[in-house]
Write an enzyme that holds these catalytic residues in place. Structure first.
Site, mmCIF file in Angstrom:
data_model
loop_
_atom_site.group_PDB
_atom_site.id
_atom_site.type_symbol
_atom_site.label_atom_id
_atom_site.label_comp_id
_atom_site.label_asym_id
_atom_site.label_seq_id
_atom_site.Cartn_x
_atom_site.Cartn_y
_atom_site.Cartn_z
ATOM 1 N N ASN A 86 0.828 -1.195 0.000
ATOM 2 C CA ASN A 86 0.000 0.000 0.000
ATOM 3 C C ASN A 86 0.871 1.256 0.000
ATOM 4 O O ASN A 86 2.095 1.172 0.089
ATOM 5 C CB ASN A 86 -0.944 -0.019 1.204
ATOM 6 C CG ASN A 86 -2.310 0.544 0.877
ATOM 7 O OD1 ASN A 86 -2.422 1.548 0.189
ATOM 8 N ND2 ASN A 86 -3.343 -0.104 1.391
ATOM 9 N N HIS A 116 24.124 1.773 11.598
ATOM 10 C CA HIS A 116 25.473 2.331 11.556
ATOM 11 C C HIS A 116 26.241 1.880 12.791
ATOM 12 O O HIS A 116 25.644 1.610 13.834
ATOM 13 C CB HIS A 116 25.418 3.866 11.534
ATOM 14 C CG HIS A 116 24.741 4.409 10.320
ATOM 15 N ND1 HIS A 116 25.432 4.770 9.200
ATOM 16 C CD2 HIS A 116 23.436 4.647 10.047
ATOM 17 C CE1 HIS A 116 24.589 5.214 8.293
ATOM 18 N NE2 HIS A 116 23.360 5.141 8.774
ATOM 19 N N LYS A 177 5.507 -7.604 20.725
ATOM 20 C CA LYS A 177 5.481 -8.855 21.493
ATOM 21 C C LYS A 177 4.355 -9.722 20.942
ATOM 22 O O LYS A 177 3.397 -9.221 20.352
ATOM 23 C CB LYS A 177 5.242 -8.567 22.964
ATOM 24 C CG LYS A 177 6.285 -7.639 23.578
ATOM 25 C CD LYS A 177 6.496 -7.935 25.019
ATOM 26 C CE LYS A 177 7.516 -7.051 25.681
ATOM 27 N NZ LYS A 177 8.741 -6.827 25.004
ATOM 28 N N ARG A 180 -0.920 -13.267 20.352
ATOM 29 C CA ARG A 180 -1.557 -14.587 20.327
ATOM 30 C C ARG A 180 -0.963 -15.406 19.195
ATOM 31 O O ARG A 180 -0.291 -14.881 18.317
ATOM 32 C CB ARG A 180 -3.067 -14.494 20.207
ATOM 33 C CG ARG A 180 -3.562 -13.942 18.890
ATOM 34 C CD ARG A 180 -5.043 -13.808 18.892
ATOM 35 N NE ARG A 180 -5.588 -14.638 17.830
ATOM 36 C CZ ARG A 180 -6.760 -14.479 17.298
ATOM 37 N NH1 ARG A 180 -7.581 -13.570 17.771
ATOM 38 N NH2 ARG A 180 -7.172 -15.224 16.326
#
Length: 186
Positions: A86, A116, A177, A180
């Protein structure tokens, strides 16, 4: 080994060195081609010509790319079949990006392969990003250098992904994180 191979391998490269010159030339070539693509009327011959110019004559099968986009090193991206990207996609791709089949990328997504050295900021330290098959990356997500995203994973909108994502996991947050685990398709 050329500079692009070194960068894909994660070898350090000094941006002020003669070795880096081909990367600068490719950056300028891609920037001009991207300007043409971003300013062409979509789905016209001019747009198709600019698209081929950006990807150096290649037309990945089923690639849907909405402009505007910012892709600094398009030759460093490998596309699977039927990838949809998109608008306002940013790819800092000098370290290599591999997108699997049927990947869907929402608006305002950033994938970064570049970093870097902390002491010498002119020294690039790149790490390839690999996105598996059937992955959905939500709007505004950022994928950081070296991340591998497993097949059928979902990256929530706004997520900042700094670690590998297992197959069929849904991740979100900053840093992302696991929210599920989805069932793997049969």
């Amino acid at each position: 080994m050329d500079v692009f191979e070194k960068l894909r391998n994660g070898d350090p490269v000094d941006m002020k060195s003669a070795e880096y010159r081909p990367a600068v030339e490719e950056l300028h070539r891609a920037n001009k081609a991207l300007f043409h693509l971003n300013h062409a009327e979509p789905q016209t011959e001019g747009w198709s010509r600019a698209f081929r110019e950006l990807f150096d004559g290649q037309q990945p099968e089923g690639l849907g790319l909405f402009t505007p986009a910012q892709i600094d090193f398009p030759k460093q991206i490998t596309f699977g079949k039927h990838v949809f990207i998109n608008h306002n996609f940013t790819a800092m791709s000098i370290g290599g990006i591999k997108l699997g089949d049927n990947v869907q990328i929402g608006p305002h997504v950033t994938i970064v392969t570049t970093n870097h050295d902390f002491k010498n900021r002119n020294e690039l330290r790149c790490r390839e990003v690999i996105v598996g098959n059937n992955v959905w990356i939500g709007a505004g997500a950022s994928i950081m250098p070296g991340v591998h995203i497993g097949d059928n994973a979902v990256i929530a909108g706004g997520a900042v992904v700094t670690q590998n994502v297992p197959a069929a996991a849904v991740v979100g947050g900053n840093p992302a994180k696991i929210i599920r685990q989805l069932e793997q398709p049969k």
